[in-house]
Scaffold this motif. Sequence first.
Motif, short mmCIF file in Angstrom:
data_model
loop_
_atom_site.label_atom_id
_atom_site.label_comp_id
_atom_site.label_asym_id
_atom_site.label_seq_id
_atom_site.Cartn_x
_atom_site.Cartn_y
_atom_site.Cartn_z
N GLU A 196 1.22 -1.30 -0.15
CA GLU A 196 0.05 -0.46 -0.11
C GLU A 196 0.90 1.51 0.19
N ARG A 197 1.72 1.17 1.05
CA ARG A 197 2.79 2.37 1.10
C ARG A 197 3.48 3.24 -0.40
N LYS A 198 3.93 1.88 -0.73
CA LYS A 198 4.40 1.90 -1.84
C LYS A 198 3.81 2.25 -3.48
N GLU A 199 2.56 2.36 -3.34
CA GLU A 199 1.73 2.77 -4.06
C GLU A 199 1.42 3.63 -4.15
N SER A 200 1.59 4.21 -2.72
CA SER A 200 0.60 5.48 -2.27
C SER A 200 2.12 6.83 -3.36
N LYS A 201 0.80 8.23 -3.49
CA LYS A 201 1.96 8.91 -3.94
C LYS A 201 2.68 9.68 -3.38
N PHE A 202 2.93 9.55 -1.66
CA PHE A 202 3.58 9.89 -0.84
C PHE A 202 4.49 9.17 -0.06
N HIS A 203 4.93 7.90 -1.57
CA HIS A 203 6.12 6.96 -1.24
C HIS A 203 6.91 7.75 -0.48
N GLU A 204 7.53 8.88 -1.10
CA GLU A 204 9.24 8.80 -0.97
C GLU A 204 9.24 9.38 0.42
N SER A 205 7.91 9.75 1.08
CA SER A 205 7.83 10.59 2.12
C SER A 205 8.85 9.74 3.43
N GLU A 206 9.63 10.70 4.42
CA GLU A 206 9.97 10.14 6.06
C GLU A 206 9.24 8.85 6.64
N TYR A 207 7.82 9.69 6.85
CA TYR A 207 7.11 9.18 7.92
C TYR A 207 6.91 8.05 7.24
N LEU A 208 6.54 6.72 8.26
CA LEU A 208 6.27 5.56 7.57
C LEU A 208 4.96 5.69 7.15
N PHE A 209 3.62 5.78 8.32
CA PHE A 209 2.51 6.30 8.22
C PHE A 209 1.85 7.64 7.03
N VAL A 210 1.38 6.93 6.09
CA VAL A 210 0.81 8.41 5.01
C VAL A 210 -0.63 8.51 4.25
N SER A 211 -1.21 9.46 4.51
CA SER A 211 -2.53 9.79 3.84
C SER A 211 -2.56 9.88 2.79
#
Length: 291
Positions: A196-211
Motif C-alpha cells: 500500500e505505501r509504495k503505491e501511494s503518491k507520498f511513498h517518498e515521505s520520510e514518515y512511515l504512515f502516510v495518508s
Amino acid sequence: MNLLKEFQRWLVEDGKAKQTTDSYVSDVKQFQLYLTEKVADEQQPLSRFSFVRYKQHLLDHEFKISTINKKVNSLKVFNDFLQLKGLVDGNYIQLRKDRVQIASGSEQVVEALTDAEVERVLAFVGDEAKVSIRNRLIVHTLLYTAVRVSELVHIKLTDIDSLTSTLVVRGKGGKVREIGIRNDLMELIKVYRVGERKESKFHESEYLFVSQRSKIMHRDAVRNWLAKVSDDIGIKLYPHIFRRTCATLLLTRGVPIVTVSKILGHHSVDMTSKLYILTSRKDKQLALDLL
C-alpha cells in the motif's frame, strides 16, 4: 449435547489459556444454575431477558463490581460461542453498555482492553475486506509498542532497524527511547511498505504512515478511524487505550515495572506505578476470585 463441555472444548480449540478457560466455564456454570433455580421457564441457553435478570441478581447480592464485570465478560464470550454454533441469533450482551460503571470518586481503575477484547479487535482489523494494511499496522503498532498517537504518526522510516528489530521513539520533551519490535509486527511493516505505501503518491515521505492527502498522517485521522470502527466491533476504541492495554498486559504477565516504565517512556517508575498499580491489584483480586 452438553453445552458447557462444548463451550469448554471451543475455548481450548481457540487457544485460550487453561486459567482463562476455567474462569469462563465457571462463570457460565453459575449462570446456568441461576437459570435452573430462578428462570425455570427460559427456553434459550441465553437471552437478553435472562442476562439482565442475572446481572440484577448479582447487584442485589452486592457482588463486587470487578466480579460482576468479569462475569459479564464471560457471558459475552458465551454469547459469541452460541451465535457461532447457531444456537441463538442475537448479540444479547454489549460490554460497553452492560459493564457496571464505577461510581465517581471511587478508586481509580485504568481502562484497558481484556484479553477477549484484544482478540476481537485483532480479528476485526485482520479482515482485509474491511481494513487496510495501513490501519491494521496502526492498531498493531499502538498495541505492541505502547507508543502515544503523537509518537506513532511521527515514526520515520529511519527509526526502524530491521536487522535488530528495534524502533526508536521520540517522546515528550525530546526524549528518545528504543523499543523492540515483535516478529509479526516487523513483518506487517514490511508488507505495508512494499504494498500500500509504495503505491501511494507520498511513498517518498520520510514518515512511515502516510495518508491520501499528506506525507504524514494526522493523529486526528487515527482517532476518527478508531471511533468509526468502535460501533462495528462493539468496543469503545481510542489511541491511548492500546497504550494502557499494552502496559496492563505486561504487568499482569509479570514483566518488571522498571522495564514497563522504560517501554512507556515515563520519566520515573513512580509515574508508572501511580498509573497502573491499581489495575494490577484488580487483576490479582480477579485471580483470587477463581479459587
